[in-house]
Design a protein around this motif. Structure first.
Motif, PDB file in Angstrom:
ATOM      1  N   ARG A   1       0.835  -1.321  -0.097  1.00 28.55           N
ATOM      2  CA  ARG A   1      -0.080   0.054   0.100  1.00 28.55           C
ATOM      3  C   ARG A   1       0.784   1.259   0.022  1.00 28.55           C
ATOM      4  NH1 ARG A   1      -3.038  -0.807   5.541  1.00 28.55           N
ATOM      5  NH2 ARG A   1      -0.951  -1.321   6.023  1.00 28.55           N
TER       6      ARG A   1
ATOM      7  N   THR B   1       0.274   5.625   0.196  1.00 27.63           N
ATOM      8  CA  THR B   1      -0.799   6.945   0.381  1.00 27.63           C
ATOM      9  C   THR B   1      -0.347   7.953  -0.525  1.00 27.63           C
ATOM     10  OG1 THR B   1       0.637   8.002   2.126  1.00 27.63           O
ATOM     11  CG2 THR B   1      -0.718   6.318   2.914  1.00 27.63           C
TER      12      THR B   1
ATOM     13  N   GLN C   1      -3.644  10.062  10.258  1.00 27.65           N
ATOM     14  CA  GLN C   1      -4.661   9.350  10.581  1.00 27.65           C
ATOM     15  C   GLN C   1      -4.132   7.862  11.397  1.00 27.65           C
ATOM     16  OE1 GLN C   1      -6.409   8.919   6.846  1.00 27.65           O
ATOM     17  NE2 GLN C   1      -8.067  10.690   7.401  1.00 27.65           N
ATOM     18  N   ASP C   2      -4.988   7.325  12.178  1.00 24.02           N
ATOM     19  CA  ASP C   2      -4.561   6.117  12.776  1.00 24.02           C
ATOM     20  C   ASP C   2      -4.277   4.922  11.868  1.00 24.02           C
ATOM     21  OD1 ASP C   2      -4.861   6.917  15.309  1.00 24.02           O
ATOM     22  OD2 ASP C   2      -6.721   6.515  15.590  1.00 24.02           O
ATOM     23  N   GLU C   3      -5.145   5.039  10.799  1.00 18.02           N
ATOM     24  CA  GLU C   3      -5.045   3.926   9.746  1.00 18.02           C
ATOM     25  C   GLU C   3      -3.478   4.101   9.039  1.00 18.02           C
ATOM     26  OE1 GLU C   3      -7.271   6.356   9.433  1.00 18.02           O
ATOM     27  OE2 GLU C   3      -8.948   5.109  10.345  1.00 18.02           O
ATOM     28  N   VAL C   4      -2.916   4.969   9.105  1.00 16.32           N
ATOM     29  CA  VAL C   4      -1.763   4.981   8.480  1.00 16.32           C
ATOM     30  C   VAL C   4      -0.466   4.668   9.284  1.00 16.32           C
ATOM     31  CG1 VAL C   4      -2.204   6.498   6.458  1.00 16.32           C
ATOM     32  CG2 VAL C   4      -1.297   7.486   8.389  1.00 16.32           C
TER      33      VAL C   4
ATOM     34  N   SER D   1       0.227   2.002  10.699  1.00 15.10           N
ATOM     35  CA  SER D   1       0.632   0.635  10.589  1.00 15.10           C
ATOM     36  C   SER D   1       1.553   0.756   9.162  1.00 15.10           C
ATOM     37  CB  SER D   1      -0.481  -0.329  10.371  1.00 15.10           C
ATOM     38  OG  SER D   1      -1.341   0.101   9.219  1.00 15.10           O
TER      39      SER D   1
END
Length: 131
Positions: free
Chosen positions: A56, A58, A80-83, A85
């Motif tokens: 992945r 961004t 953001q929390d999603e990134v 990881s």
């Protein structure tokens, strides 16, 4: 010819992720800051940010700060929390005394977390420094 090019080393400039409470949304969030702990102003600061791993990636975000005075800091972006990881890279370029400096700061995946909080330069809050 490459041996004749002088590449100055970046010193006393940091990128840090700070967990802060957002009054508007009434929740904790991670914000990334550029810290200038040097005795000189940073001029025409350009920051290119991206998150990535093997599968992945961004969108690339670009930021500009006209001048970051010595012994100061500036918020770059909300993360953001999603990134968290993903590996999060911040490429910082700036001028000081008519010389260009450039450094890549990286938060490796899952390194931005509460258990990794530590004191950071200049900001009176705990955070995580990029490597």
């Amino acid at each position: 010819m490459k041996k004749d090019i002088e590449i100055p080393q970046v010193k006393d400039v940091y990128v840090a992720a700070i967990k802060e409470f957002n009054e508007e949304f009434r929740s904790d969030e991670w914000n990334v800051y550029l810290i200038n702990d040097s005795s000189k102003d940073l001029e025409m600061v350009l920051i290119v940010a991206r998150g990535y791993d093997k599968k992945r990636e961004t969108s690339v975000m670009r930021h500009k700060i006209e001048k970051l005075p010595s012994k100061s800091f500036a918020k770059i972006e909300f993360i953001q929390d999603e990134v968290l990881s993903l590996n999060n890279e911040f490429r910082v370029s700036y001028f000081t005394n008519s010389k260009m400096f450039d450094k890549k700061f990286t938060f490796s995946k899952n390194s931005i977390r509460e258990t990794a909080l530590d004191q950071v330069p200049l900001i009176p809050k705990k955070g995580v420094l990029a490597k």
